[in-house]
Design a protein around this motif. Structure first.
Motif, PDB file in Angstrom:
ATOM      1  N   GLN A  41       0.839  -1.208   0.000  1.00  0.00           N
ATOM      2  CA  GLN A  41       0.000   0.000   0.000  1.00  0.00           C
ATOM      3  C   GLN A  41       0.864   1.243   0.000  1.00  0.00           C
ATOM      4  OE1 GLN A  41      -3.518   0.305  -0.142  1.00  0.00           O
ATOM      5  NE2 GLN A  41      -2.867   2.380  -0.634  1.00  0.00           N
ATOM      6  N   ARG A  42       1.916   1.221   0.799  1.00  0.00           N
ATOM      7  CA  ARG A  42       2.811   2.391   0.840  1.00  0.00           C
ATOM      8  C   ARG A  42       3.540   2.585  -0.475  1.00  0.00           C
ATOM      9  NH1 ARG A  42       5.661   2.902   6.710  1.00  0.00           N
ATOM     10  NH2 ARG A  42       3.893   2.213   7.957  1.00  0.00           N
ATOM     11  N   GLU A  43       3.937   1.483  -1.109  1.00  0.00           N
ATOM     12  CA  GLU A  43       4.601   1.614  -2.409  1.00  0.00           C
ATOM     13  C   GLU A  43       3.645   2.228  -3.422  1.00  0.00           C
ATOM     14  OE1 GLU A  43       7.168  -0.912  -5.665  1.00  0.00           O
ATOM     15  OE2 GLU A  43       5.808  -2.023  -4.359  1.00  0.00           O
ATOM     16  N   PHE A  44       2.401   1.775  -3.420  1.00  0.00           N
ATOM     17  CA  PHE A  44       1.399   2.334  -4.331  1.00  0.00           C
ATOM     18  C   PHE A  44       1.193   3.828  -4.046  1.00  0.00           C
ATOM     19  CE2 PHE A  44      -3.097   3.327  -5.254  1.00  0.00           C
ATOM     20  CZ  PHE A  44      -3.068   3.156  -6.627  1.00  0.00           C
ATOM     21  N   ASP A  45       1.028   4.180  -2.771  1.00  0.00           N
ATOM     22  CA  ASP A  45       0.821   5.581  -2.418  1.00  0.00           C
ATOM     23  C   ASP A  45       2.057   6.425  -2.720  1.00  0.00           C
ATOM     24  OD1 ASP A  45      -1.804   5.179  -1.685  1.00  0.00           O
ATOM     25  OD2 ASP A  45      -1.376   5.031   0.460  1.00  0.00           O
ATOM     26  N   LEU A  46       3.242   5.845  -2.592  1.00  0.00           N
ATOM     27  CA  LEU A  46       4.458   6.569  -2.973  1.00  0.00           C
ATOM     28  C   LEU A  46       4.435   6.865  -4.468  1.00  0.00           C
ATOM     29  CD1 LEU A  46       7.274   7.754  -2.451  1.00  0.00           C
ATOM     30  CD2 LEU A  46       8.187   5.452  -2.772  1.00  0.00           C
TER      31      LEU A  46
END
Length: 164
Positions: free
Chosen positions: A147-152
């Motif tokens: 999720q963090r990679e996507f949001d990044l």
């Protein structure tokens, strides 16, 4: 509109991001989820931060000799972080020095994004390739890694468009 950081994601997700961009809500979306900035601004503080994460998750991984923010890493080189192993001959012995370099743009990013990129680079100490074992290790260290990679990637898109 091409979303270069999100090309590998399903078209439905890309369309949701396009909708946020079109309605000028991308910055608000990110601010709502990741509104804080971290306090790690020096290479020394970054080294301590990385060392704590490594100690908590990868005790048996090799020692890290150097960690720094690198203003030469950027999106044009498609690198937000780098891990290197430099081998040098010292006396009659071959010494290997492990380094992690984090793009300077993370000085101004949310702490969640800094943590995600550090976890990514730490995982490379054990797994060199971006394979199943690599991502399993990332998720071990950071359960919401994907999720963090996507949001990044959304954040990088917003930076490119001037909405962040």
């Amino acid at each position: 509109m091409e979303l270069k950081y999100l090309q590998a994601y399903p078209i439905e997700l890309q369309n949701q991001v396009r909708s946020l961009i079109t309605s000028q809500r991308l910055g608000a979306y990110l601010a709502n989820r990741y509104g804080e900035k971290h306090a790690i601004q020096s290479d020394k503080a970054l080294y301590q931060y990385v060392s704590r994460l490594k100690q908590a998750n990868l005790r048996s991984a090799p020692q890290i000799d150097k960690v720094l923010f690198d203003n030469r890493l950027d999106l044009t080189h498609r690198a937000l972080g780098l891990h290197t192993a430099v081998s040098r001959v010292q006396g009659g012995k071959l010494k290997s020095k492990k380094e992690i370099r984090i793009a300077s743009l993370f000085k101004e990013a949310a702490p969640e994004f800094l943590e995600m990129i550090v976890v990514h680079e730490l995982a490379h100490l054990k797994e060199h390739d971006h394979n199943k074992a690599f991502y399993k290790l990332c998720c071990y260290m950071l359960p919401d890694y994907h999720q963090r990679e996507f949001d990044l990637r959304i954040y990088l898109t917003g930076k490119d468009l001037g909405q962040v």
